[in-house]
Design a protein around this motif. Structure first.
Motif, PDB file in Angstrom:
ATOM      1  N   SER A 113       0.612  -0.727  -0.071  1.00  9.79           N
ATOM      2  CA  SER A 113       0.140   0.055  -0.127  1.00  9.79           C
ATOM      3  C   SER A 113       1.178   1.087  -0.068  1.00  9.79           C
ATOM      4  N   LEU A 114       2.311   1.038   0.822  1.00  6.62           N
ATOM      5  CA  LEU A 114       2.964   2.482   1.076  1.00  6.62           C
ATOM      6  C   LEU A 114       3.271   2.628  -0.895  1.00  6.62           C
ATOM      7  N   GLN A 115       3.736   1.588  -1.990  1.00  8.86           N
ATOM      8  CA  GLN A 115       4.554   1.871  -2.830  1.00  8.86           C
ATOM      9  C   GLN A 115       3.023   2.304  -3.767  1.00  8.86           C
ATOM     10  N   GLY A 116       2.249   2.070  -2.896  1.00  4.68           N
ATOM     11  CA  GLY A 116       1.172   3.018  -3.764  1.00  4.68           C
ATOM     12  C   GLY A 116       0.146   1.875  -5.054  1.00  4.68           C
ATOM     13  N   GLU A 117       0.292   0.380  -4.311  1.00  2.00           N
ATOM     14  CA  GLU A 117      -0.516  -0.870  -5.113  1.00  2.00           C
ATOM     15  C   GLU A 117      -2.489  -0.442  -4.986  1.00  2.00           C
ATOM     16  N   PHE A 118      -2.592   0.036  -3.988  1.00  6.91           N
ATOM     17  CA  PHE A 118      -3.564   0.310  -3.507  1.00  6.91           C
ATOM     18  C   PHE A 118      -4.235   1.920  -3.710  1.00  6.91           C
ATOM     19  N   SER A 119      -4.080   2.925  -3.919  1.00  4.98           N
ATOM     20  CA  SER A 119      -3.621   4.030  -4.522  1.00  4.98           C
ATOM     21  C   SER A 119      -4.020   3.988  -6.336  1.00  4.98           C
ATOM     22  N   ASP A 120      -3.320   2.855  -6.992  1.00  5.07           N
ATOM     23  CA  ASP A 120      -3.552   3.121  -8.205  1.00  5.07           C
ATOM     24  C   ASP A 120      -4.654   2.290  -8.358  1.00  5.07           C
ATOM     25  N   ALA A 121      -5.098   1.506  -7.681  1.00  6.32           N
ATOM     26  CA  ALA A 121      -6.685   0.324  -7.669  1.00  6.32           C
ATOM     27  C   ALA A 121      -7.513   1.560  -7.946  1.00  6.32           C
ATOM     28  N   VAL A 122      -7.591   2.161  -6.890  1.00  4.61           N
ATOM     29  CA  VAL A 122      -8.841   3.278  -6.382  1.00  4.61           C
ATOM     30  C   VAL A 122      -8.579   4.598  -7.593  1.00  4.61           C
ATOM     31  N   HIS A 123      -7.723   4.892  -8.477  1.00  2.00           N
ATOM     32  CA  HIS A 123      -6.657   5.669  -9.331  1.00  2.00           C
ATOM     33  C   HIS A 123      -7.786   5.194 -10.360  1.00  2.00           C
ATOM     34  N   ILE A 124      -7.782   4.228 -11.101  1.00  2.00           N
ATOM     35  CA  ILE A 124      -8.488   3.524 -12.249  1.00  2.00           C
ATOM     36  C   ILE A 124      -9.125   4.002 -11.959  1.00  2.00           C
ATOM     37  N   ALA A 125     -10.142   3.803 -10.913  1.00  2.00           N
ATOM     38  CA  ALA A 125     -11.546   3.513 -10.871  1.00  2.00           C
ATOM     39  C   ALA A 125     -12.060   4.983 -11.005  1.00  2.00           C
ATOM     40  N   VAL A 126     -11.259   5.462 -10.295  1.00  2.00           N
ATOM     41  CA  VAL A 126     -11.683   7.314 -10.616  1.00  2.00           C
ATOM     42  C   VAL A 126     -12.355   7.929 -11.913  1.00  2.00           C
ATOM     43  N   GLN A 127     -10.599   7.703 -12.661  1.00  2.00           N
ATOM     44  CA  GLN A 127     -10.390   7.781 -13.944  1.00  2.00           C
ATOM     45  C   GLN A 127     -11.323   7.631 -14.471  1.00  2.00           C
ATOM     46  N   ALA A 128     -11.769   6.133 -14.882  1.00  2.00           N
ATOM     47  CA  ALA A 128     -13.224   5.448 -15.637  1.00  2.00           C
ATOM     48  C   ALA A 128     -14.030   6.250 -15.124  1.00  2.00           C
ATOM     49  N   LEU A 129     -14.526   6.819 -13.901  1.00  2.00           N
ATOM     50  CA  LEU A 129     -15.916   7.242 -13.687  1.00  2.00           C
ATOM     51  C   LEU A 129     -15.615   8.984 -14.276  1.00  2.00           C
ATOM     52  N   THR A 130     -14.072   9.815 -14.220  1.00  2.00           N
ATOM     53  CA  THR A 130     -14.369  10.834 -14.639  1.00  2.00           C
ATOM     54  C   THR A 130     -14.908  10.925 -16.225  1.00  2.00           C
ATOM     55  N   ASP A 131     -14.323   9.426 -16.983  1.00  2.00           N
ATOM     56  CA  ASP A 131     -14.560   9.209 -18.300  1.00  2.00           C
ATOM     57  C   ASP A 131     -15.427   9.000 -18.303  1.00  2.00           C
ATOM     58  N   LEU A 132     -16.304   8.335 -17.531  1.00  2.00           N
ATOM     59  CA  LEU A 132     -17.767   7.774 -17.443  1.00  2.00           C
ATOM     60  C   LEU A 132     -18.426   9.382 -17.079  1.00  2.00           C
ATOM     61  N   ARG A 133     -18.529  10.180 -16.951  1.00  2.00           N
ATOM     62  CA  ARG A 133     -18.917  11.306 -16.071  1.00  2.00           C
ATOM     63  C   ARG A 133     -19.107  12.697 -17.428  1.00  2.00           C
ATOM     64  N   ILE A 134     -18.026  13.050 -18.004  1.00  5.15           N
ATOM     65  CA  ILE A 134     -17.829  13.933 -19.369  1.00  5.15           C
ATOM     66  C   ILE A 134     -19.120  13.048 -20.069  1.00  5.15           C
ATOM     67  N   SER A 135     -18.946  11.910 -20.192  1.00 11.96           N
ATOM     68  CA  SER A 135     -19.562  11.305 -21.413  1.00 11.96           C
ATOM     69  C   SER A 135     -20.888  11.357 -21.670  1.00 11.96           C
ATOM     70  N   VAL A 136     -21.800  11.257 -20.136  1.00  5.18           N
ATOM     71  CA  VAL A 136     -22.855  11.322 -19.432  1.00  5.18           C
ATOM     72  C   VAL A 136     -22.991  12.710 -19.666  1.00  5.18           C
ATOM     73  N   GLU A 137     -22.339  13.736 -19.083  1.00  2.26           N
ATOM     74  CA  GLU A 137     -22.699  15.411 -18.829  1.00  2.26           C
ATOM     75  C   GLU A 137     -22.645  15.651 -20.607  1.00  2.26           C
ATOM     76  N   ALA A 138     -22.271  14.534 -20.822  1.00  2.00           N
ATOM     77  CA  ALA A 138     -21.825  15.631 -22.165  1.00  2.00           C
ATOM     78  C   ALA A 138     -23.837  15.271 -22.976  1.00  2.00           C
ATOM     79  N   SER A 139     -24.019  14.670 -22.953  1.00  2.00           N
ATOM     80  CA  SER A 139     -25.531  14.156 -22.879  1.00  2.00           C
ATOM     81  C   SER A 139     -26.841  14.959 -22.563  1.00  2.00           C
ATOM     82  N   LEU A 140     -25.999  15.600 -21.801  1.00  2.00           N
ATOM     83  CA  LEU A 140     -27.016  16.896 -21.048  1.00  2.00           C
ATOM     84  C   LEU A 140     -28.022  17.452 -21.852  1.00  2.00           C
ATOM     85  N   ASP A 141     -26.989  17.656 -23.187  1.00  2.00           N
ATOM     86  CA  ASP A 141     -27.467  19.366 -24.307  1.00  2.00           C
ATOM     87  C   ASP A 141     -28.321  18.540 -25.109  1.00  2.00           C
ATOM     88  N   PHE A 142     -28.446  17.166 -25.473  1.00  2.00           N
ATOM     89  CA  PHE A 142     -29.438  16.364 -26.221  1.00  2.00           C
ATOM     90  C   PHE A 142     -30.726  16.027 -26.032  1.00  2.00           C
TER      91      PHE A 142
END
Length: 451
Positions: free
Chosen positions: A146-175
């Motif tokens: 965990s100190l070497q960042g394995e836990f943080s990396d796993a969390v960051h993967i999920a956060v980045q995927a959520l960020t990308d998905l939010r961009i896609s979903v929120e872009a659809s609000l204009d339609f």
């Protein structure tokens, strides 16, 4: 972050030792070094030096290490003074640093500065304390990962995927809903399922890490003289409790931590539960009932010759509701051959002999199973997790489940975007990208001074 204060503390444990270390961090290191050792040491080079007090008298002689900012543990200038590890010498050396302009560090302040200076994220900072507090070698290895960042990396993967998905979903609000094609909707669904699957994997690994960090609390209960203390001694591999044939020998709770496949199990031997007029034994029984409140599960130890007696049933009826119980039938070495042939196999019943050791390995494996431990090679893929991590991961999973429910119905990008935002916020709290100052105070106040 720039901090005006220079902090100092003894970084080695209290008591006598071959070497003691005083650690100093802050902007005033160079002027402090001139007063304490008489010169500014060469960066990242170990040098032999005399240590002086505020009157210029020699305190000790040892090794000096200087790490200029930002390439140090805290991200600030750091000076480490390694002297002889006597308490008096360390106190004199620390006093010299304080007289030269430093102040006493607060618990965890060095690591807090490392976090604030982006040398560590919050999950990594917590793993520093977990390494120090690890009670088994497996827990220590898990904390290092965990100190070497394995836990943080796993969390960051999920956060980045959520960020990308939010961009896609929120872009659809204009339609309008009619303009959103099925391909876009299907893509959102597919990506959401992928994030959910990844989060489930992270949560499962974190739960295993939580077991390694916290251990499992197991209370041995039963009538007097059924062999609880003998069983504790056998599991602990030492004579932790006094064993006699006199009922009521154990008057107080005895705790021993054992390790099974790297998992710390905290065993608590308790006073036998029975009616008694002995004032001291009554106090022990009261402590037994108090101990049961924090147990993960209990071992009800009974004499295999008699099975579950009415007195044992009274004990069972007095346990907190929902507390798991393993029935341990001891003294099978005293059974005759006919009775021994009827000994059960499996279920929640374990038959053992605390004298011969029969059945003990079966009991050990049952303890691991009850704890929820899933054996892995050297704890591979397990993250050292705290209760707040599990709460954040669980909250994120619930928000994603809400998002999935919305996705299965009519496509409502506004509501879907909000659930995804809340999930991302919950996960970001793990690494400290989102969080409150009072949380930081609570976390770092539990660290030892000097770390």
């Amino acid at each position: 972050m720039e901090n005006a204060d220079t902090i100092a503390a003894v970084a080695t444990p209290p008591g006598r030792g071959g070497i003691g270390v005083v650690r100093v961090s802050g902007k005033g290191i160079k002027s402090l070094a001139l007063k304490v050792i008489g010169y500014v040491p060469e960066p990242r080079y170990a040098s032999l030096s005399k240590f002086f007090d505020e009157d210029g008298q020699v305190i000790d002689q040892g090794i000096v290490l200087f790490f200029p900012a930002p390439h140090s543990y805290t991200g600030e200038d750091v000076l480490e003074l390694q002297g002889h590890g006597g308490p008096a010498v360390m106190n004199l050396l620390l006093s010299s640093c304080l007289s030269a302009g430093a102040r006493m560090a607060q618990p965890g302040e060095f690591t807090l500065r490392a976090y604030l200076n982006n040398k560590l994220d919050l999950a990594q900072a917590e793993s520093v304390a977990d390494i120090i507090d690890a009670s088994t070698s497996e827990a220590a290895r898990c904390a290092v990962r965990s100190l070497q960042g394995e836990f943080s990396d796993a969390v960051h993967i999920a956060v980045q995927a959520l960020t990308d998905l939010r961009i896609s979903v929120e872009a659809s609000l204009d339609f309008s809903e009619e303009e959103i094609d099925h391909a876009h909707h299907a893509d959102v669904s597919h990506r959401l399922k992928g994030i959910q699957a990844h989060l489930e994997h992270v949560l499962a690994s974190a739960r295993q890490g939580s077991i390694l960090r916290e251990g499992i609390w197991i209370v041995l209960i039963g009538q007097p003289n059924v062999g609880k203390s003998s069983l504790l001694n056998l599991l602990a591999g030492e004579e932790a409790a006094i064993v006699t044939e006199i009922p009521g020998t154990t008057r107080d709770t005895i705790r021993r931590t054992i390790e099974i496949e790297g998992v710390p199990l905290h065993l608590l031997d308790t006073a036998g539960l029975r009616e008694t007029d002995d004032a001291v034994e009554k106090m022990g029984i009261a402590r037994t009932r108090s101990t049961l409140e924090k147990a993960n599960f209990v071992l009800l130890v009974m004499d295999s010759r008699w099975g579950v007696t009415p007195a044992d049933q009274v004990i069972l009826d007095s346990l907190p509701a929902g507390l798991p119980v393993i029935y341990v039938y001891n003294k099978i070495d005293l059974l005759d051959e006919r009775s021994l042939a009827r000994v059960g196999k499996g279920g929640s019943e374990i038959y053992v002999s605390a004298i011969t050791g029969a059945g003990i390995e079966t009991l050990r494996q049952r303890l691991l199973k009850m704890a929820g431990w899933q054996p892995r090679s050297m704890g591979e893929g397990v993250f050292m997790a705290r209760q707040r991590h599990l709460q954040a991961l669980t909250a994120a999973r619930e928000y994603l489940e809400n998002a999935a429910e919305l996705d299965r119905g009519a496509f409502q990008p506004e509501l879907l975007a909000e659930e995804l935002r809340l999930a991302q916020q919950a996960l970001s709290a793990i690494t400290g990208e989102f969080g409150a100052d009072d949380l930081l105070g609570e976390i770092f106040s539990r660290f030892c001074i000097g770390k």
